[in-house]
Design an enzyme around this catalytic site. Sequence first.
Site, PDB file in Angstrom:
ATOM      1  N   GLU A 142      39.657  38.770  39.233  1.00  0.00           N
ATOM      2  CA  GLU A 142      38.873  39.414  38.289  1.00  0.00           C
ATOM      3  C   GLU A 142      38.556  40.862  38.601  1.00  0.00           C
ATOM      4  O   GLU A 142      37.688  41.089  39.420  1.00  0.00           O
ATOM      5  CB  GLU A 142      37.492  38.652  38.095  1.00  0.00           C
ATOM      6  CG  GLU A 142      37.526  37.275  37.533  1.00  0.00           C
ATOM      7  CD  GLU A 142      36.261  36.541  37.414  1.00  0.00           C
ATOM      8  OE1 GLU A 142      35.239  37.287  37.164  1.00  0.00           O
ATOM      9  OE2 GLU A 142      36.386  35.306  37.162  1.00  0.00           O
ATOM     10  N   PHE A 143      39.371  41.619  38.111  1.00  0.00           N
ATOM     11  CA  PHE A 143      40.459  41.597  37.176  1.00  0.00           C
ATOM     12  C   PHE A 143      41.860  42.721  37.483  1.00  0.00           C
ATOM     13  O   PHE A 143      41.258  43.662  38.037  1.00  0.00           O
ATOM     14  CB  PHE A 143      39.986  41.746  35.688  1.00  0.00           C
ATOM     15  CG  PHE A 143      39.225  40.824  35.038  1.00  0.00           C
ATOM     16  CD1 PHE A 143      39.501  39.612  34.614  1.00  0.00           C
ATOM     17  CD2 PHE A 143      37.821  41.023  34.901  1.00  0.00           C
ATOM     18  CE1 PHE A 143      38.896  38.687  34.083  1.00  0.00           C
ATOM     19  CE2 PHE A 143      36.868  40.113  34.518  1.00  0.00           C
ATOM     20  CZ  PHE A 143      37.519  39.008  33.946  1.00  0.00           C
TER      21      PHE A 143
END
Length: 375
Positions: A142-143
């Site tokens: 993420e991310f």
Amino acid sequence: MIKFNHILLSPLIIILATCCNTTTTLSSAVKGIYWIENQIFPPSSINTSLFTHVYYAFLFPDNLTYALHVSNATAATLTDFTTTLRAKTPPVKTMLSIGGSQSNSTLFAVIASTAATRASFINSTIQVSRTFGFDGIDLDWEFPADSNQMNDLGQLFQEWRVAISAEASATRRPPLLLTAAVYFAVEFFLSTTSPCKYPVASINQNVDFVNVMSYSLRGPWINVTGAPSGLLDPIRNVSVSFGLQSWIQGGIVPEKVVTGLPLYGLTWQLQDPNVHGIGAGATGPGPGLNGAMAYFQVVEFNKQSGGKVVYDIETASVYSYSGSSWIGYDDLLTVTVKIAYAQALCIRGYFLWAAGFDTTDWKISTQASKAWIHA
Ligand SMILES: *[C@@H]1O[C@H](CO)[C@@H](O)[C@H](O)[C@H]1NC(C)=O
Ligand SMILES: *[C@@H]1O[C@H](CO)[C@@H](O)[C@H](O)[C@H]1NC(C)=O
Ligand SMILES: *[C@@H]1O[C@H](CO)[C@@H](O)[C@H](O)[C@H]1NC(C)=O
Ligand SMILES: *[C@@H]1O[C@H](CO)[C@@H](O)[C@H](O)[C@H]1NC(C)=O
Ligand SMILES: *[C@@H]1O[C@H](CO)[C@@H](O)[C@H](O)[C@H]1NC(C)=O
Ligand SMILES: *[C@@H]1O[C@H](CO)[C@@H](O)[C@H](O)[C@H]1NC(C)=O
Ligand SMILES: *[C@@H]1O[C@H](CO)[C@@H](O)[C@H](O)[C@H]1NC(C)=O
């Protein structure tokens, strides 16, 4: 409530009857759930009748060797997780998830950026998965932050698939599954700095399915109330339906899409208790830890405080309020509507975040499982 149900469901059911490839999609539905390592709600508490895949969350790579870091205490937990779940009836697939929202995104970018670092990481993920008896691996980066990192991610998936296939042939075992948790939309269209798109071609070719994080789309970090995981958004496209459609329009095979259902609510403190609709002014997080409440806590809160529960047709979401407390969440009805929608899109299934947040009798998980219509 009945009207809401009727309005939203009837057109979807018609689509469902016409578009799905029933042999590939409906027969192998994914019903996943993530288990966040904790002592209070051990893996033995998970009712495996309701799920097909249970994810251990999370392991992290070491920042020098790029191998997964497994302490002795973690090793014991991993062993307990897989042996407990494999011994249950029915058994479920056990998945080793790597990363999560608290992990270092830059470290994943470093790992994905060169052949040597990718190889060290991939080798370790396969070795750890096999050592502890997992059925598959899940990457929750993420991310990725720009298009270079997205390309690197595509390369990582490709080399991962090659390594997984080679290991399976060498050991004559079924290949490990490879999945990934991804952003709610195929592109980071809300970010103005560097819009970038997931490597869909590589995902189609190399990944079994992606878990689309169709939740926490809004929260108390915004100064107005809103549906954290609304199916619809008539104004800004910040919705579960827009996100899933963007993945499909972006070229992913629908059978590789699994949508996320939150077993939690997000809470706001209203500016004015008399202004309590969607879009009402708010001053920050409401009740719960940092403005988050497990579903069972929301149910309890509504009961204790006499919270008024409202279904909002425009967003196809539910919220409750009491005094200056406001909670956006998912309940039995919104989950049912989302599952009808997911099946209308012919996607593979759903997953829940996270184990232990449902009521003790698994109300939402049971409803979700029943609502998914099998071939
Ligand atoms: C687990 O879920 C199934 C399906 O809903 C249900 O029949 C069963 O009673 C549940 N088991 C437990 C121990 O709660
Ligand atoms: C690795 O992590 C440790 C502990 O968080 C930190 O002290 C160290 O600076 C990190 N090293 C690198 C190369 O990122
Ligand atoms: C971890 O376990 C191994 C093997 O059981 C043992 O040799 C080692 O000393 C342990 N390490 C720690 C830090 O306890
Ligand atoms: C994250 O990882 C990168 C690359 O290893 C490192 O430079 C950075 O210091 C790490 N950040 C934190 C907060 O540990
Ligand atoms: C990982 O690397 C080691 C050392 O090169 C090798 O023996 C092992 O087979 C590799 N494991 C996998 C799963 O590729
Ligand atoms: C929502 O998405 C549609 C389809 O991509 C696009 O035409 C429209 O401009 C978007 N609306 C907003 C407010 O971004
Ligand atoms: C919320 O913040 C935006 C700017 O970020 C501002 O335009 C708006 O008036 C604020 N709304 C409320 C209700 O405070």
